[in-house]
Design a protein around this motif. Structure first.
Motif, mmCIF file in Angstrom:
data_model
loop_
_atom_site.group_PDB
_atom_site.id
_atom_site.type_symbol
_atom_site.label_atom_id
_atom_site.label_comp_id
_atom_site.label_asym_id
_atom_site.label_seq_id
_atom_site.Cartn_x
_atom_site.Cartn_y
_atom_site.Cartn_z
ATOM 1 N N HIS A 1 -70.565 -141.845 -77.367
ATOM 2 C CA HIS A 1 -69.256 -141.893 -77.591
ATOM 3 C C HIS A 1 -68.735 -141.336 -79.276
ATOM 4 O O HIS A 1 -67.758 -141.331 -79.923
ATOM 5 N N CYS B 1 -62.246 -140.633 -72.145
ATOM 6 C CA CYS B 1 -63.306 -141.210 -71.937
ATOM 7 C C CYS B 1 -63.176 -142.528 -71.426
ATOM 8 O O CYS B 1 -61.999 -143.129 -71.768
ATOM 9 N N CYS C 1 -64.344 -145.086 -72.531
ATOM 10 C CA CYS C 1 -64.066 -146.154 -73.861
ATOM 11 C C CYS C 1 -62.580 -146.104 -74.573
ATOM 12 O O CYS C 1 -62.112 -147.099 -75.330
ATOM 13 N N CYS D 1 -65.295 -137.372 -76.357
ATOM 14 C CA CYS D 1 -66.644 -138.021 -76.424
ATOM 15 C C CYS D 1 -67.766 -137.208 -75.877
ATOM 16 O O CYS D 1 -67.383 -136.545 -74.906
HETATM 17 ZN ZN LIG Z 1 -66.074 -142.340 -75.333
#
Ligand SMILES: [Zn+2]
Length: 391
Positions: free
Chosen positions: A246, A257, A259, A264
């Motif tokens: 990340h 992404c 996350c 990332c």
């Molecule tokens: Zn990420």
């Protein structure tokens, strides 16, 4: 009996000798892998004085972990007494999990796989059914023998407490304590780790004690890394050290992404992102294995995307290498089988790093191969068993 031998052996764990941090597992690993068969070879490989090696070996013999097994060939003096590992029929059980498969093994007391089996699974089924399946398969390999340690490697972030934390491709696992589940089923020292961490320790076993400071990158469906400093895995304060997936890369742009962030490394240089990119460009691929196969055939869409991804990985690794100054950057996982992917990352490292950091830097493919994760479980289970016995 096993506990008492571990307690005796634990006395030499974390012992400092001639400036080097050593562990009993290091000696055990060298003897078990056949790299060292005598005290003289241990002394040469570890760089310790013969008297220091002899003292440690004697403690391991007294604790029942090593034994003398005859005499070797003399090189002019007295014949050396040969050393071998003594673990009776006790085993270390290990399972290295991927998204759709697991490689499981029963290993001897020195962490060397005796029986290896590949099984298919679906990690997206969630922790309990998957772990039940793994537990049953490990019990079958165990065949009623005493267990010295049990370990599981997972393809996602794992905290120090053995709890899975926000994985990208393991639905239903976040917040689940794999350690607690294992503890209820296996009465032995436990290892629960991220797969990249285990592969790094497996690499340390495979390459021997000269490799002390390195970064291991697992480039498969996801992308992750592990850090080993002075021969020890660096986990960080919460166990997440080395997770490069990340880190934002310039080419990531506004790619969303898993996350919740954008751009990332994972959105560019993971096998999953590459499969999506190749499809967008009109290529026909299903998974990371297809990418590797088509790259070997010289498919232009695949090779262009792999080179680009390799360069983005190199950008992130350049920062890591400048900061950490490792001996080696080792790539494992399916994409490491593509020379052009490694070459692209290597090219950026040479461009972007200080000359002194790349002068002797070894950048290449893993030597431990498909058993890296299992070897890592063996190594950490031995360390863990000794540490537990000492506490
Ligand atoms: Zn990420």
């Amino acid at each position: 009996m096993i506990r008492s031998t571990l307690i005796s052996a634990a006395a030499i764990v974390d012992h400092r000798s001639e400036g080097a941090t050593v562990s009993a597992a290091q000696i055990m690993g060298l003897v078990a892998s056949g790299q060292a068969t005598s005290r003289a070879e241990l002394s040469r490989l570890l760089g310790w004085a013969p008297s220091t090696v002899s003292a440690h070996v004697q403690e391991l013999i007294d604790s029942g972990l090593l034994e003398e097994s005859g005499e070797g060939r003399s090189r002019g003096g007295r014949r050396p007494r040969l050393l071998s590992v003594r673990s009776g029929d006790a085993v270390i059980l290990g399972a290295d999990l991927g998204g759709h498969h697991a490689r499981i093994a029963a290993m001897d007391g020195s962490g060397r796989p005796q029986t290896i089996k590949d099984i298919t699974l679906d990690i997206a089924a969630g922790p309990e059914p998957v772990l039940e399946q793994i537990g049953d398969a490990l019990d079958e390999l165990r065949a009623g023998r005493p267990v010295l340690g049990t370990g599981i490697g997972l393809p996602g972030p794992v905290g120090l407490d053995g709890v899975v934390v926000g994985p990208s491709r393991m639905p239903g696992w976040s917040g689940f304590s794999v350690r607690q589940w294992l503890a209820e089923r296996f009465d032995s020292p436990l290892v629960v780790e991220n797969d990249a961490n285990l592969m790094a320790m497996g690499e340390a076993v495979a390459r021997g004690p000269e490799l002390r400071d390195f970064v291991f990158v697992k480039a498969g469906t996801g992308v992750g890394a592990a850090v080993v400093g002075d021969g020890r895995l660096h986990r960080g304060a919460r166990g997440i050290a080395g997770d490069i997936s990340h880190i934002r890369v310039p080419a990531g742009g506004d790619q969303p992404c898993s996350c919740g962030n954008f751009g990332c490394l994972e959105t560019i240089a993971s096998g999953a992102a590459l499969v999506a990119a190749v499809r967008r460009d009109g290529g026909t691929v299903e998974n990371t294995a297809d990418l590797v196969r088509l790259a070997r055939d010289g498919n232009p869409i695949v090779t262009t995307n792999l080179r680009f991804a390799g360069r983005q990985l190199g950008e992130v690794l350049a920062t890591v290498v400048n900061f950490f100054n490792p001996q080696a950057v080792i790539l494992g996982g399916a994409l490491a089988g593509c020379d052009l992917f490694i070459a692209a990352a290597r090219g950026v490292l040479y461009e972007r790093c200080l000359p002194l950091t790349t002068q002797d830097l070894d950048i290449g493919e893993s030597a431990a191969g498909p058993d890296a994760g299992l070897l890592g479980i063996g190594r950490l289970a031995i360390d863990q068993g000794l540490a537990l016995a000492a506490s």
